[in-house]
Design an enzyme around this catalytic site. Structure first.
Site, PDB file in Angstrom:
ATOM      1  N   ALA A 170       7.053  -2.271  -4.507  1.00 44.36           N
ATOM      2  CA  ALA A 170       5.978  -2.748  -3.801  1.00 44.36           C
ATOM      3  C   ALA A 170       6.137  -2.209  -2.337  1.00 44.36           C
ATOM      4  CB  ALA A 170       5.771  -4.400  -3.616  1.00 44.36           C
ATOM      5  N   GLU A 228      14.586  -7.334  -5.630  1.00 46.22           N
ATOM      6  CA  GLU A 228      13.575  -8.365  -4.785  1.00 46.22           C
ATOM      7  C   GLU A 228      14.714  -9.440  -4.165  1.00 46.22           C
ATOM      8  OE1 GLU A 228      12.786  -7.027  -7.789  1.00 46.22           O
ATOM      9  OE2 GLU A 228      10.751  -6.658  -7.895  1.00 46.22           O
ATOM     10  N   GLU A 231       8.781  -2.617 -12.818  1.00 47.00           N
ATOM     11  CA  GLU A 231       7.887  -3.429 -13.650  1.00 47.00           C
ATOM     12  C   GLU A 231       6.668  -2.885 -14.009  1.00 47.00           C
ATOM     13  OE1 GLU A 231       7.710  -6.250 -10.288  1.00 47.00           O
ATOM     14  OE2 GLU A 231       8.209  -7.859 -11.511  1.00 47.00           O
ATOM     15  N   GLY A 238       8.717  -3.486  -8.396  1.00 49.14           N
ATOM     16  CA  GLY A 238       7.382  -3.257  -8.895  1.00 49.14           C
ATOM     17  C   GLY A 238       7.509  -1.943  -9.477  1.00 49.14           C
TER      18      GLY A 238
HETATM   19  N1  T1G Z   1       8.210  -0.382   0.783  1.00 45.01           N
HETATM   20  C1  T1G Z   1       7.734   0.383   1.786  1.00 45.01           C
HETATM   21  N2  T1G Z   1       8.800   1.090   2.775  1.00 45.01           N
HETATM   22  C2  T1G Z   1       9.948   1.594   1.799  1.00 45.01           C
HETATM   23  C3  T1G Z   1      10.233   0.923   0.380  1.00 45.01           C
HETATM   24  C4  T1G Z   1       9.251  -0.002   0.079  1.00 45.01           C
HETATM   25  N3  T1G Z   1       9.684  -0.702  -0.997  1.00 45.01           N
HETATM   26  N4  T1G Z   1      11.525   1.437   0.154  1.00 45.01           N
HETATM   27  C5  T1G Z   1      11.848   2.312   1.160  1.00 45.01           C
HETATM   28  N5  T1G Z   1      10.959   2.527   2.072  1.00 45.01           N
HETATM   29  C6  T1G Z   1      10.866   3.392   3.390  1.00 45.01           C
HETATM   30  C7  T1G Z   1      11.953   3.060   4.042  1.00 45.01           C
HETATM   31  O1  T1G Z   1      11.760   2.071   5.206  1.00 45.01           O
HETATM   32  C8  T1G Z   1      12.344   4.335   4.640  1.00 45.01           C
HETATM   33  O2  T1G Z   1      11.194   4.739   5.739  1.00 45.01           O
HETATM   34  C9  T1G Z   1      11.953   5.354   3.789  1.00 45.01           C
HETATM   35  O3  T1G Z   1      11.263   4.794   2.790  1.00 45.01           O
HETATM   36  C10 T1G Z   1      13.357   6.032   3.012  1.00 45.01           C
HETATM   37  O4  T1G Z   1      14.065   4.798   2.630  1.00 45.01           O
HETATM   38  C11 T1G Z   1       6.185  -6.580  -7.069  1.00 45.01           C
HETATM   39  C12 T1G Z   1       7.450  -7.407  -4.884  1.00 45.01           C
HETATM   40  C13 T1G Z   1      14.104   3.424  -2.504  1.00 45.01           C
HETATM   41  C14 T1G Z   1      16.825   3.196  -2.728  1.00 45.01           C
HETATM   42  O5  T1G Z   1      13.332  -3.309  -2.608  1.00 45.01           O
HETATM   43  O6  T1G Z   1      15.875  -0.031  -1.927  1.00 45.01           O
HETATM   44  O7  T1G Z   1       8.487  -4.632  -5.535  1.00 45.01           O
HETATM   45  O8  T1G Z   1      12.873   4.956   7.796  1.00 45.01           O
HETATM   46  O9  T1G Z   1      15.942   5.184   4.101  1.00 45.01           O
HETATM   47  O10 T1G Z   1      18.243   5.635   1.550  1.00 45.01           O
HETATM   48  O11 T1G Z   1       7.978  -7.598  -8.067  1.00 45.01           O
HETATM   49  O12 T1G Z   1      14.590   2.621   0.279  1.00 45.01           O
HETATM   50  O13 T1G Z   1      12.010   6.723   6.758  1.00 45.01           O
HETATM   51  O14 T1G Z   1      10.415   5.434   7.820  1.00 45.01           O
HETATM   52  O15 T1G Z   1      16.170   3.470   2.250  1.00 45.01           O
HETATM   53  O16 T1G Z   1      16.867   7.094  -0.133  1.00 45.01           O
HETATM   54  C15 T1G Z   1      11.333  -4.081  -4.361  1.00 45.01           C
HETATM   55  C16 T1G Z   1      13.706  -0.909  -1.357  1.00 45.01           C
HETATM   56  C17 T1G Z   1      10.257  -4.173  -3.275  1.00 45.01           C
HETATM   57  C18 T1G Z   1      13.170  -0.912  -2.876  1.00 45.01           C
HETATM   58  C19 T1G Z   1      15.669   4.761  -1.258  1.00 45.01           C
HETATM   59  N6  T1G Z   1      11.850  -2.357  -4.038  1.00 45.01           N
HETATM   60  N7  T1G Z   1      13.980   0.580  -1.168  1.00 45.01           N
HETATM   61  O17 T1G Z   1      16.768   4.606  -0.458  1.00 45.01           O
HETATM   62  O18 T1G Z   1      15.929   6.035   1.582  1.00 45.01           O
HETATM   63  S1  T1G Z   1       9.548  -5.733  -3.735  1.00 45.01           S
HETATM   64  C20 T1G Z   1      12.953  -2.443  -3.068  1.00 45.01           C
HETATM   65  C21 T1G Z   1      15.311   1.000  -1.333  1.00 45.01           C
HETATM   66  C22 T1G Z   1       8.957  -5.688  -5.171  1.00 45.01           C
HETATM   67  C23 T1G Z   1       7.701  -6.435  -7.078  1.00 45.01           C
HETATM   68  C24 T1G Z   1       8.119  -6.845  -5.674  1.00 45.01           C
HETATM   69  C25 T1G Z   1      15.661   2.218  -0.787  1.00 45.01           C
HETATM   70  C26 T1G Z   1      15.398   3.336  -2.033  1.00 45.01           C
HETATM   71  P1  T1G Z   1      11.679   5.187   7.064  1.00 45.01           P
HETATM   72  P2  T1G Z   1      15.504   4.747   2.640  1.00 45.01           P
HETATM   73  P3  T1G Z   1      17.208   5.848   0.435  1.00 45.01           P
END
Ligand code: T1G
Length: 692
Positions: free
Chosen positions: A66, A128, A108, A105
């Site tokens: 998400a 999450e 999912e 997500g």
């Molecule tokens: N939403 C918004 N921005 C995100 C993002 C996300 N989910 N993930 C990464 N970014 C931005 C981050 O802030 C950075 O921005 C850029 O992307 C690169 O990220 C419904 C509710 C994917 C493994 O928790 O683990 O889904 O600083 O520096 O090292 O059940 O990002 O460049 O402006 O980390 O290559 C679940 C979180 C959400 C994944 C990539 N998903 N992200 O790592 O790059 S909750 C997560 C990561 C959800 C559902 C629920 C990592 C990455 P900027 P980065 P990276």
């Protein structure tokens, strides 16, 4: 090819439609991505010529979850559950084609497709929990149906992604594609499904993997017991267990509804807001206000470390693990041999735990070149000084280093407190000098305070800021002042903790309150661990403080099996009646009135002065942003991530509340509590640290 919206397009190859999402940086499920998915799948499903649908992403990864930036804001349709229903109930086989990290997500979405194909380098996961949440779009209901409850809860509670090969073994992924040929493999796979008139496999209809847990609530109890210590203080983890248990006990649709309710409730919690704050805060630290992404950086292909003590060893290990050769120098053979032996032993212990192979141990040790010759540092790109915390000694080391290190080498001090500008002034190249303050144990703690000297060049700073993640560190740029950011704030807490035990609290009361707050240990246990005799000298000691008395009595901390606490051979701590007597007698000798001190006061007096000091640090420009201070405390001292760091915590308490309490304490206890002007200003404006 037809553009569906700015982040999605639909292409038709014969009987196969492809919905491609392209929303950098990680194809997060923003409103436009959800809209693109929905309309793309609808269009493909309505097209009679289309017999199968592929969902794929452009860029570096499949949907990574998400869009966390949307959390807490009004949610715009289409809503994710509706998009997932559309995919799962499509009348044609839907194939999710995975690369990069299909997380949250995104995973999912893949689980609602009928089939999944992935390149071997792809990873899937449900992280999450790291945001104080549980999967909110069916992950706790579908994953157990594919892999069983234990494996599903391991994935959900760890938040750790798993690789495509493992996913294939587990039956989560149906096909592995050739690296770099995902789309063409997905098209071929889809055509095969058409040719075989393959069924529409809905994960929700599976139940065989749930059978082993049916009627066995003890499975969930065992998982709860196994995780209780790790998740002390966290809220989301028990909801995750409850939701997976619902997958076993309830019909699918009911389980999904309850999952959504729990997810939405967690989304609103302070813990989740704190953990989402930390997610972004950690990624902000690398952004240095006056340094652009095109600042030239220097290649770091070899590192020199001066000093093979605890810190020097830990520092060296970070680079060895990152594949960077290290030349470590000492002044005596026994010190050098001892340091090398400790590094080897650390690696071998890691190997015993299965986190390293012995071949990797030898590989890492093979990159280490111990030497008694200071001149051996001459060709290092970066030299890190890790000698005893004494300014004269450090100055002499840097003078000598200035004459040995090659031009362009970066010269760093690991000092925890001392003035980098003073050290730099002892070289002819102050622009190449900065601080790299590692936290003990340096090969474990993720924080690196990057101390920017007055003359440190932008390229040197950019180089080290870019190096930090490569050695597994979160680098935070801090300014020169006594103790920089972390230790300067720590001093506030340690002072109050010592005053509290003089006024009637016991060291164990104070430690209990701080541990219950969520810190890994309290101030007195921490002092015992570090050693009470740091900076203490038997020659000058004259029982003028409790610490001096304890050191003079040989109670110098864990290493002497006695400090504030008594320690058994397993280093288990036990309160000491003798120490309590020393404290009471010392307080009496100082005429300090004794009183019962409540837990709330202990917590407020140990945390609010830290927040106040953080406000001063910000006002002085010694930290770039409040969230950097939060990152320092989370990764340097173990501040509970579910409280977001000291400055975020202040916002959750309310700055007016913090300010009023500081003013009350200032009247009672004096200037140590004088509010920082920035705190007064923000409180007066109804502002917050985390909303600059
Ligand atoms: N939403 C918004 N921005 C995100 C993002 C996300 N989910 N993930 C990464 N970014 C931005 C981050 O802030 C950075 O921005 C850029 O992307 C690169 O990220 C419904 C509710 C994917 C493994 O928790 O683990 O889904 O600083 O520096 O090292 O059940 O990002 O460049 O402006 O980390 O290559 C679940 C979180 C959400 C994944 C990539 N998903 N992200 O790592 O790059 S909750 C997560 C990561 C959800 C559902 C629920 C990592 C990455 P900027 P980065 P990276």
């Amino acid at each position: 090819m037809a553009a569906i919206n700015p982040v999605a397009e639909l292409t038709i190859d014969g009987e196969v439609a492809t919905v491609t999402i392209n929303s950098p940086p990680v194809n997060a499920l923003s409103q436009s991505v959800r809209d693109g998915l929905k309309r793309g799948v609808e269009a493909a499903a309505a097209n009679e010529a289309v017999k199968a649908i592929v969902i794929i992403c452009a860029g570096r990864t499949f949907i990574a979850g998400a869009d966390i930036t949307e959390f807490g804001k009004p949610h715009a349709p289409p809503y994710l559950p509706n998009v997932l229903d559309l995919i799962e109930n499509a009348s044609k086989p839907v194939v999710a084609a995975l690369h990069g990290t299909a997380l949250g997500g995104g995973f999912e979405v893949a689980l609602t497709a009928h089939y999944r194909i992935a390149v071997p380098s792809a990873k899937c996961g449900l992280p999450e929990i790291k945001l104080g949440l549980i999967p909110g779009a069916g992950g706790t209901q579908r994953l157990p149906r594919l892999v069983g409850v234990e494996k599903a809860l391991d994935v959900i509670l760890s938040g750790t992604p798993f690789g495509a090969r493992e996913a294939k073994e587990w039956g989560v992924v149906d096909e592995l594609a050739e690296e770099g040929k995902l789309h063409e493999s997905a098209l071929a796979f889809a055509r095969r499904l058409i040719a075989e008139n393959a069924p529409l496999k809905k994960v929700r209809d599976r139940s065989d993997k749930l059978e082993p847990a049916r009627g066995h609530p003890e499975i969930f109890e065992a998982i709860r017991k196994a995780n209780a210590r790790k998740f002390r203080g966290f809220e989301a983890w028990e909801k995750a267990i409850e939701s997976v248990r619902n997958a076993v006990d309830l019909p699918f649709d009911e389980g999904v509804l309850k999952e959504r309710e729990m997810f939405m409730a967690l989304l609103a919690t302070t813990q989740s807001k704190a953990q989402r704050h930390v997610f972004f805060a950690e990624r902000q630290t690398a952004k240095i206000a006056d340094i652009g992404p095109d600042e030239p950086i220097r290649p770091i292909q070899s590192v020199g470390v001066i000093g093979a003590g605890t810190m020097g060893d830990g520092i060296a290990m970070n680079f060895l693990a990152a594949g960077i050769p290290v030349r470590i120098v000492e002044t005596s053979k026994e010190a050098l041999d001892r340091g090398v032996a400790i590094m080897r032993r650390n690696y071998e212990n890691t190997a015993k735990k299965g986190r390293l192979t012995m071949a990797e141990v030898e590989e890492r040790m093979g990159r280490l070149a111990p030497s008694l010759d200071f001149g051996a540092l001459a060709d290092a790109d970066l030299v890190i000084e890790a000698v005893y915390e004494n300014m004269d000694l450090k100055k002499s080391v840097f003078e000598r280093l200035d004459g040995v290190a090659k031009p362009g080498a970066i010269l760093a001090s690991n000092t925890s407190y001392l003035d980098i500008d003073e050290i730099a002034a002892r070289t002819k190249r102050p622009e190449d000098v900065l601080g790299m303050h590692f936290f003990s144990p340096a090969n474990v703690m993720r924080l690196l305070e990057i101390v920017r000297g007055a003359k440190t060049s932008k390229s040197v700073l950019a180089t080290i800021a870019g190096l930090a993640p490569k050695i597994g560190k979160v680098g935070v740029v801090v300014g020169v002042c006594h103790g920089f950011v972390g230790n300067r704030m720590l001093a506030e807490r340690q002072r109050e903790a010592m005053k509290l035990i003089l006024e009637g609290a016991t060291p164990w009361d104070v430690d209990r309150v701080i541990v219950d707050f969520g810190m890994p240990m309290g101030p007195f246990a921490m002092s015992d661990l570090a050693g009470l005799d740091i900076g203490w000298s038997a020659e000058t000691s004259k029982r003028s403080t409790i610490r001096e008395i304890l050191c003079e009595e040989g109670r110098r901390g864990q290493k002497t099996s006695a400090g504030f606490y008594d320690y058994d051979e397993a280093r288990n701590a036990k309160p000491s009646a003798h120490v309590e007597e020393i404290i009471r007698n010392f307080a009496a000798s100082k005429g300090v009135a004794q009183r019962k001190i409540g837990d709330a006061e202990i917590l407020e007096r140990c945390t609010y002065p830290m927040i106040n000091e953080g406000a001063k640090i910000l006002a002085e420009g010694k930290a770039q942003r409040a969230s950097d201070i939060d990152v320092v405390w989370i990764y340097g001292y173990g501040w509970p991530v579910y409280r977001g760091g000291p400055m975020f915590y202040a916002d959750t308490v309310g700055l007016t509340t913090v300010l009023d309490k500081l003013r009350e304490f200032e009247v009672k206890f004096g200037d140590d509590f004088k509010p920082a002007p920035l705190l007064e200003k923000l409180a007066a404006e109804g502002g917050a640290f985390s909303k600059p």
